[in-house]
Design a protein around this motif. Structure first.
Motif, mmCIF file in Angstrom:
data_model
loop_
_atom_site.group_PDB
_atom_site.id
_atom_site.type_symbol
_atom_site.label_atom_id
_atom_site.label_comp_id
_atom_site.label_asym_id
_atom_site.label_seq_id
_atom_site.Cartn_x
_atom_site.Cartn_y
_atom_site.Cartn_z
ATOM 1 N N GLN A 189 0.813 -1.204 0.000
ATOM 2 C CA GLN A 189 0.000 0.000 0.000
ATOM 3 C C GLN A 189 0.857 1.269 0.000
ATOM 4 N N SER A 190 0.260 2.350 -0.427
ATOM 5 C CA SER A 190 0.961 3.635 -0.440
ATOM 6 C C SER A 190 1.231 4.098 0.989
ATOM 7 N N ASN A 191 2.475 4.481 1.255
ATOM 8 C CA ASN A 191 2.798 5.043 2.574
ATOM 9 C C ASN A 191 2.012 6.316 2.834
ATOM 10 N N ARG A 192 1.673 7.014 1.789
ATOM 11 C CA ARG A 192 0.933 8.273 1.919
ATOM 12 C C ARG A 192 -0.487 8.033 2.442
ATOM 13 N N ALA A 193 -0.995 6.808 2.322
ATOM 14 C CA ALA A 193 -2.378 6.512 2.699
ATOM 15 C C ALA A 193 -2.540 6.217 4.180
ATOM 16 N N ASN A 194 -1.472 6.262 4.957
ATOM 17 C CA ASN A 194 -1.594 5.902 6.372
ATOM 18 C C ASN A 194 -2.265 7.022 7.176
ATOM 19 N N PRO A 195 -2.739 6.731 8.380
ATOM 20 C CA PRO A 195 -3.526 7.710 9.142
ATOM 21 C C PRO A 195 -2.794 9.011 9.461
ATOM 22 N N VAL A 196 -1.476 8.994 9.509
ATOM 23 C CA VAL A 196 -0.722 10.209 9.827
ATOM 24 C C VAL A 196 -0.712 11.174 8.651
ATOM 25 N N LEU A 197 -0.536 10.654 7.444
ATOM 26 C CA LEU A 197 -0.236 11.496 6.290
ATOM 27 C C LEU A 197 -1.389 11.688 5.313
ATOM 28 N N LYS A 198 -2.418 10.870 5.388
ATOM 29 C CA LYS A 198 -3.396 10.831 4.299
ATOM 30 C C LYS A 198 -4.147 12.148 4.098
ATOM 31 N N SER A 199 -4.262 12.962 5.126
ATOM 32 C CA SER A 199 -4.995 14.222 4.980
ATOM 33 C C SER A 199 -4.074 15.435 4.808
ATOM 34 N N LEU A 200 -2.761 15.193 4.693
ATOM 35 C CA LEU A 200 -1.793 16.291 4.618
ATOM 36 C C LEU A 200 -1.366 16.549 3.173
ATOM 37 N N SER A 201 -1.045 17.798 2.877
ATOM 38 C CA SER A 201 -0.428 18.130 1.601
ATOM 39 C C SER A 201 1.012 17.633 1.613
ATOM 40 N N MET A 202 1.659 17.617 0.456
ATOM 41 C CA MET A 202 3.052 17.166 0.416
ATOM 42 C C MET A 202 3.934 18.076 1.268
ATOM 43 N N ALA A 203 3.704 19.372 1.207
ATOM 44 C CA ALA A 203 4.496 20.295 2.016
ATOM 45 C C ALA A 203 4.296 20.019 3.503
ATOM 46 N N GLN A 204 3.069 19.706 3.898
ATOM 47 C CA GLN A 204 2.804 19.384 5.304
ATOM 48 C C GLN A 204 3.451 18.051 5.702
ATOM 49 N N CYS A 205 3.480 17.092 4.768
ATOM 50 C CA CYS A 205 4.176 15.827 5.040
ATOM 51 C C CYS A 205 5.650 16.091 5.319
ATOM 52 N N PHE A 206 6.267 16.935 4.507
ATOM 53 C CA PHE A 206 7.678 17.266 4.696
ATOM 54 C C PHE A 206 7.891 17.945 6.043
ATOM 55 N N GLU A 207 6.997 18.873 6.373
ATOM 56 C CA GLU A 207 7.129 19.579 7.648
ATOM 57 C C GLU A 207 6.984 18.614 8.816
ATOM 58 N N TYR A 208 6.052 17.669 8.701
ATOM 59 C CA TYR A 208 5.844 16.674 9.760
ATOM 60 C C TYR A 208 7.119 15.861 9.955
ATOM 61 N N LEU A 209 7.730 15.446 8.846
ATOM 62 C CA LEU A 209 8.946 14.645 8.935
ATOM 63 C C LEU A 209 10.115 15.448 9.478
ATOM 64 N N ASP A 210 10.114 16.760 9.248
ATOM 65 C CA ASP A 210 11.187 17.614 9.786
ATOM 66 C C ASP A 210 11.177 17.624 11.315
ATOM 67 N N TYR A 211 10.037 17.342 11.918
ATOM 68 C CA TYR A 211 9.925 17.341 13.380
ATOM 69 C C TYR A 211 10.256 15.979 13.991
ATOM 70 N N CYS A 212 10.546 14.987 13.166
ATOM 71 C CA CYS A 212 10.887 13.655 13.680
ATOM 72 C C CYS A 212 12.327 13.662 14.197
ATOM 73 N N SER A 213 12.482 13.557 15.497
ATOM 74 C CA SER A 213 13.815 13.643 16.103
ATOM 75 C C SER A 213 14.391 12.275 16.444
ATOM 76 N N ASP A 214 13.606 11.223 16.257
ATOM 77 C CA ASP A 214 14.045 9.873 16.574
ATOM 78 C C ASP A 214 13.581 8.946 15.444
ATOM 79 N N PRO A 215 14.374 7.916 15.088
ATOM 80 C CA PRO A 215 13.945 7.011 14.016
ATOM 81 C C PRO A 215 12.544 6.438 14.210
ATOM 82 N N ILE A 216 12.141 6.157 15.458
ATOM 83 C CA ILE A 216 10.819 5.598 15.688
ATOM 84 C C ILE A 216 9.728 6.577 15.252
ATOM 85 N N ASP A 217 10.012 7.891 15.321
ATOM 86 C CA ASP A 217 9.048 8.883 14.855
ATOM 87 C C ASP A 217 8.845 8.771 13.350
#
Length: 317
Positions: free
Chosen positions: A162-190
């Protein structure tokens, strides 16, 4: 930088396979013949009947029953998975793979099947940081349409891919918002949770009693093996189709390794509001070929042939 990472990889090759000389009555009988023929060709291997995933099973090739590939006993065809040892990005793996398939083709039939796939597991030394994983994740999300165009459409519609983009975290976000969300990931588990969370409300979640969304490995790029603190697990590329030749497997290995390596260096130049063009994916992948040392990129060049970019630089800032 990708040049500071030494990439290793493992290959899982799902096959619908039958013996040319024997009419086997069980999967174990077929697996024993495969094991014997590989050993005679100088390929160390064992039958992993219980599909044990402990580290010692990855020191040589292993033979596993593949239950997602339906057996056709009446046609003497059996679902089987060949699992490689941990391999490095030198030229030895190409020769090794050629011997495996030469041996298989001389003694067995390898039948086409929509149920087979090829999975590539990636790891690095040192282990990827959260920033490096985020760079790969951004590239996965951004270049998904281009990667889909290189691979069979059936591999983009499978439950197990399945598309990683379809998961509950990202499915409602724009691509720019996806990038911003990932920028806040400070640990691999995030990063793992961002890319591979699965809904508790799904049929699988309900059947297994989940009350909260959970990490699940059914996405095109499976980060779930990295889900535990201190994990030395792998990032798995699951979208490749079944392979019936060494050249086909080589192409998918080159694509997975080069894409991940190129993404580590190149993701910072992606404009999430840009237009995805094939030329930009080629730029990422060809850079990753060089930095990872994966090889001559012969398979990748054939894959991209006739699909070059438009000359526009939609992805780069």
């Amino acid at each position: 930088m990708a040049s500071q990472c030494a990439f290793q990889f493992g290959i899982e090759i799902e096959l619908l396979i039958g013996s040319r000389s024997k009419n086997h009555k069980s999967w174990m009988s077929l697996a024993a013949e495969v094991s014997t023929k590989l050993a005679k060709a100088g390929i160390p291997n064992h039958v992993n009947e219980s599909n044990d995933k402990s580290l010692e099973n990855y020191q040589e090739w292993s033979i596993v029953q593949e239950v997602t590939v339906p057996t056709q006993a009446g046609k003497n065809l059996w679902g089987l998975e060949l699992v490689s040892p941990i391999l490095a990005t030198d030229t030895a793996w190409v020769t090794h793979l050629s011997v495996v398939f030469k041996t298989l083709k001389s003694s067995f039939t390898l039948s086409a099947s929509a149920n087979t796939s090829t999975h590539i597991h990636l790891s690095t030394s040192p282990t990827l940081s959260a920033t490096q994983l985020s760079a790969i994740a951004k590239s996965i999300l951004y270049f998904e349409p281009a990667l889909d165009a290189l691979l069979p459409a059936s591999r983009a519609s499978s439950y197990w891919c399945q598309s990683n983009r379809a998961n509950p975290v990202l499915k409602s976000l724009s691509m720019a918002q996806c990038f911003e969300y990932l920028d806040y990931c400070s640990d691999p588990i995030d990063v793992v949770r961002t890319m591979c969370l699965y809904p508790a409300s799904s049929a699988y979640g309900r059947a297994n009693g989940y009350t909260e969304d959970f990490i699940h490995g059914v996405y095109k790029w499976d980060f779930s093996n990295l889900a535990y603190e201190g994990s030395t697990g792998t990032l798995e590329f699951r979208q490749c189709p079944g392979s019936r030749s060494a050249d086909e497997v080589r192409t998918w290995v080159e694509l997975a390794v080069a894409f991940a390596a190129g993404a580590i260096d190149g993701a910072e130049m992606i404009d999430p509001n840009g237009t995805v063009v094939m030329e930009d994916l080629w730029w990422i992948v060809s850079g990753g070929c060089q930095s990872s040392g994966i090889g001559e990129r012969r398979g990748i060049e054939a894959l991209f042939a006739g699909r070059g970019g438009s000359g526009k630089k939609g992805a780069r800032k």
